[in-house]
Design a protein around this motif. Structure first.
Motif, short mmCIF file in Angstrom:
data_model
loop_
_atom_site.label_atom_id
_atom_site.label_comp_id
_atom_site.label_asym_id
_atom_site.label_seq_id
_atom_site.Cartn_x
_atom_site.Cartn_y
_atom_site.Cartn_z
N VAL A 19 0.83 -1.21 0.00
CA VAL A 19 0.00 0.00 0.00
C VAL A 19 0.87 1.26 0.00
CG1 VAL A 19 -1.68 1.33 1.33
CG2 VAL A 19 -2.00 -1.11 1.04
N ILE A 20 1.84 1.31 0.89
CA ILE A 20 2.70 2.50 0.98
C ILE A 20 3.51 2.70 -0.30
CG2 ILE A 20 4.66 3.55 2.20
CD1 ILE A 20 2.11 3.74 3.78
N MET A 24 2.99 5.77 -2.95
CA MET A 24 4.08 6.72 -3.16
C MET A 24 4.48 6.78 -4.63
SD MET A 24 4.89 8.18 -0.37
CE MET A 24 4.99 8.05 1.38
N LEU A 25 4.59 5.64 -5.28
CA LEU A 25 4.94 5.64 -6.70
C LEU A 25 3.83 6.23 -7.56
CD1 LEU A 25 6.84 2.26 -7.02
CD2 LEU A 25 7.76 4.56 -7.22
N SER A 30 2.01 10.73 -10.78
CA SER A 30 1.03 11.78 -11.02
C SER A 30 1.70 13.16 -11.16
CB SER A 30 -0.02 11.81 -9.91
OG SER A 30 0.56 12.23 -8.70
N VAL A 31 2.83 13.36 -10.52
CA VAL A 31 3.58 14.61 -10.70
C VAL A 31 4.07 14.71 -12.14
CG1 VAL A 31 5.70 15.84 -10.07
CG2 VAL A 31 4.26 14.85 -8.29
N PHE A 32 4.58 13.61 -12.69
CA PHE A 32 5.04 13.61 -14.08
C PHE A 32 3.89 13.82 -15.05
CE2 PHE A 32 8.61 10.83 -12.41
CZ PHE A 32 9.53 11.87 -12.41
N ASN A 43 -6.45 7.65 -3.59
CA ASN A 43 -7.24 6.72 -4.40
C ASN A 43 -6.50 5.41 -4.63
OD1 ASN A 43 -9.32 8.56 -4.61
ND2 ASN A 43 -8.65 9.35 -6.59
N THR A 44 -5.22 5.50 -4.88
CA THR A 44 -4.42 4.29 -5.09
C THR A 44 -4.35 3.45 -3.82
OG1 THR A 44 -3.11 5.42 -6.77
CG2 THR A 44 -2.17 3.43 -5.81
N ALA A 45 -4.18 4.09 -2.67
CA ALA A 45 -4.12 3.35 -1.40
C ALA A 45 -5.41 2.60 -1.16
CB ALA A 45 -3.83 4.31 -0.25
#
Length: 108
Positions: A19-20, A24-25, A30-32, A43-45
């Motif tokens: 999960v972590i 984080m990835l 999402s920044v890129f 949402n990913t978690a």
């Protein structure tokens, strides 16, 4: 008992790490892609939570077969151990999800 605690601890940390790490990835990605990272991380978690549990306990339907076959035959101990492993994995995934929510709370 020592083996149970070792395996339950590993299941906890594997689910927590899935999960972590995945969140984080997803935030970095999402920044890129110029999307809001905190929204993507939360949402990913939430979406990874069930898959983290599955990955931690073995990644297949085998744990459910262990519970079913032993329970039907009246051998409760292996079924209870397997439920304990699933519970430890759930706890790890849930704590990881809540930690991501906590981290992203101030920025979201």
């Amino acid at each position: 008992m020592n083996y149970f605690l070792t395996k339950a601890g590993l299941d906890f940390f594997i689910a927590f790490g899935v999960v972590i790490g995945g969140s984080m990835l997803a935030g970095v990605g999402s920044v890129f892609l110029l999307t809001p990272p905190t929204t993507m991380m939360v949402n990913t978690a939430v979406n990874l939570k069930i898959w983290a549990i599955v990955a931690a306990v073995g990644g297949s339907i085998d744990p459910m077969r262990v519970i079913e076959s032993n329970f039907v035959e009246g051998h409760l101990s292996p079924a209870v151990l397997q439920i304990g492993y699933i519970g430890a994995a759930f706890l790890g995934a849930h704590i990881g999800t809540e930690l991501i929510k906590l981290i992203c709370k101030g920025a979201a």
